[in-house]
Motif scaffolding. Sequence first.
Motif, PDB file in Angstrom:
ATOM      1  N   ASN A   1       0.816  -1.227   0.000  1.00  0.00           N
ATOM      2  CA  ASN A   1       0.000   0.000   0.000  1.00  0.00           C
ATOM      3  C   ASN A   1       0.843   1.269   0.000  1.00  0.00           C
ATOM      4  OD1 ASN A   1      -2.264  -1.494   0.018  1.00  0.00           O
ATOM      5  ND2 ASN A   1      -2.957  -0.931   2.071  1.00  0.00           N
ATOM      6  N   ALA A   2       2.075   1.170   0.497  1.00  0.00           N
ATOM      7  CA  ALA A   2       2.921   2.372   0.567  1.00  0.00           C
ATOM      8  C   ALA A   2       3.497   2.735  -0.805  1.00  0.00           C
ATOM      9  CB  ALA A   2       4.052   2.155   1.563  1.00  0.00           C
ATOM     10  N   ASP A   3       3.549   1.763  -1.728  1.00  0.00           N
ATOM     11  CA  ASP A   3       4.204   2.006  -3.019  1.00  0.00           C
ATOM     12  C   ASP A   3       3.650   3.240  -3.733  1.00  0.00           C
ATOM     13  OD1 ASP A   3       5.875  -0.165  -2.754  1.00  0.00           O
ATOM     14  OD2 ASP A   3       4.704  -1.494  -4.043  1.00  0.00           O
ATOM     15  N   ASP A   4       2.313   3.317  -3.833  1.00  0.00           N
ATOM     16  CA  ASP A   4       1.714   4.420  -4.591  1.00  0.00           C
ATOM     17  C   ASP A   4       1.965   5.766  -3.919  1.00  0.00           C
ATOM     18  OD1 ASP A   4       0.840   2.631  -6.421  1.00  0.00           O
ATOM     19  OD2 ASP A   4      -1.201   2.451  -5.606  1.00  0.00           O
ATOM     20  N   ILE A   5       2.005   5.758  -2.581  1.00  0.00           N
ATOM     21  CA  ILE A   5       2.243   7.016  -1.849  1.00  0.00           C
ATOM     22  C   ILE A   5       3.669   7.504  -2.136  1.00  0.00           C
ATOM     23  CG2 ILE A   5       2.351   8.072   0.461  1.00  0.00           C
ATOM     24  CD1 ILE A   5       0.379   5.839   1.381  1.00  0.00           C
TER      25      ILE A   5
END
Length: 430
Positions: free
Chosen positions: A337-341
């Motif tokens: 989930n952190a990838d896109d941020i």
Amino acid sequence: MSSTTDAPTDPPIVEAPEHTPFSSMLQRFDRAAELLGLDDGLYRILKEPERELKVAIPLQRDDGSLEVLSGWRVQHNSAMGPCKGGIRYSPHVDVDEVRALAAWMTWKSAIVNVPFGGAKGGVCCNAREMSIKELERVTRRYTIAIMDIIGPDRDVPAPDMYTNEQVMAWIMDTYSMHQRHTVTGVVTGKPWGLGGSMGRREATGRGLLTMVREASLVKELDLANARVVVQGAGNVGATIATLLDEIGVKIIAISDIDGGLVNTGGLDVPAVVAHLDKNGSLDGFAEGERCSNDELLELECDILLPCATENQITSRNADKLRCKIIVEGANGPTSANADDILDANDIFVIPDILANAGGVVVSYFEWVQDRMGYFWDERDVNNRLHRLMQKAFRRVLDRTKSSAVNMRTAAYMEGIDRVAYFTKMRGIYP
Ligand code: NAD
């Protein structure tokens, strides 16, 4: 803070991890497989570990009491050669974590183009609180328990968290005793002189150095003026901190499991490492200020090197990071989930399966040297390592351009594409 009313206070919120390591792996795998247009049958083969062995390890403690520890060896894929992957001793290890680590080894070996499949092992124990004799008994019993599925042509373990050259020497010795002759090639990361390779201990850190240099070129970052933060001060973290310090790069913070040490003017890295070697902890170091591991990750810097453990950068804190480049020394430090941020904040991420592949590269060199019985000097090892890592970085970077994806997706695409190709070439037995 004390309450000013008698109203009942809410219980503390315990955050469940947003991803288990294996679900994080699968989320990235799915994205890359879809972009590659991977055939449905191959998709199902590559997703599934080939073999998972669960073992019970009775341990007689020094005080005479008896415990039974759980251990695992997971072989994810052997299409490209013998399985390869470290052994971890940790109180948090479970089959999900070992499964993810095994799959990451498959993609990692394929990305750097070494002829290995992927595996990983783990024993659920607190190695920090065990005596040397207890560690030896656990290691020898675990080796016996997994002995039928390891071997120089089957599956070759190596060090990982809380295991080291000594543990590898015990595994090699135990395996050899049962084979009735010395078999050095059963593990890598052994001491030099017992079939170990020059440069293996520093290999993962040295591979990270190539990544830091390449990433800095891409982002036009002047390393001479860069500020670097390192999470973790074990084999990987302490080595990359030392290597960067040696070339004049400023390390402004480093941490271990108990928290961080910050000096925005630059830490005296050799002194920190010497203190760690002597005391086993950053506690009591004279210089700098202490901070938590969460605070350390959010420090303003140019390059952040997570070199500790999984799930350190998640959707909870990804937006708070103030770095330009992340080079993942640890396996799985960033949740899916952190990838896109991180992408949205224009942080250039060099993913684990590429960044920390230096360990498997020099493990491959060690395995080759063991088979030849001829050992290379350190400069030879380091030069070959640098060339392989640089080539892998540039192949992955090229794919970011040709497929319009970030470095992580490009790395997964590289790894999956190669393993899928060779799986297809071998065909499906029978
Ligand atoms: P290590 O046991 O030598 O060191 C681990 C370090 O991380 C220690 O400083 C420890 O105090 C710290 N740490 C542990 N849990 C932490 C937490 N929850 N928060 C903050 N710090 C924590 O292990 P290592 O071999 O340096 O491995 C570190 C990471 O690198 C792991 O993810 C491992 O899988 C990965 N890795 C290691 C190698 C290798 O060759 N050793 C190769 C590739 C990847």
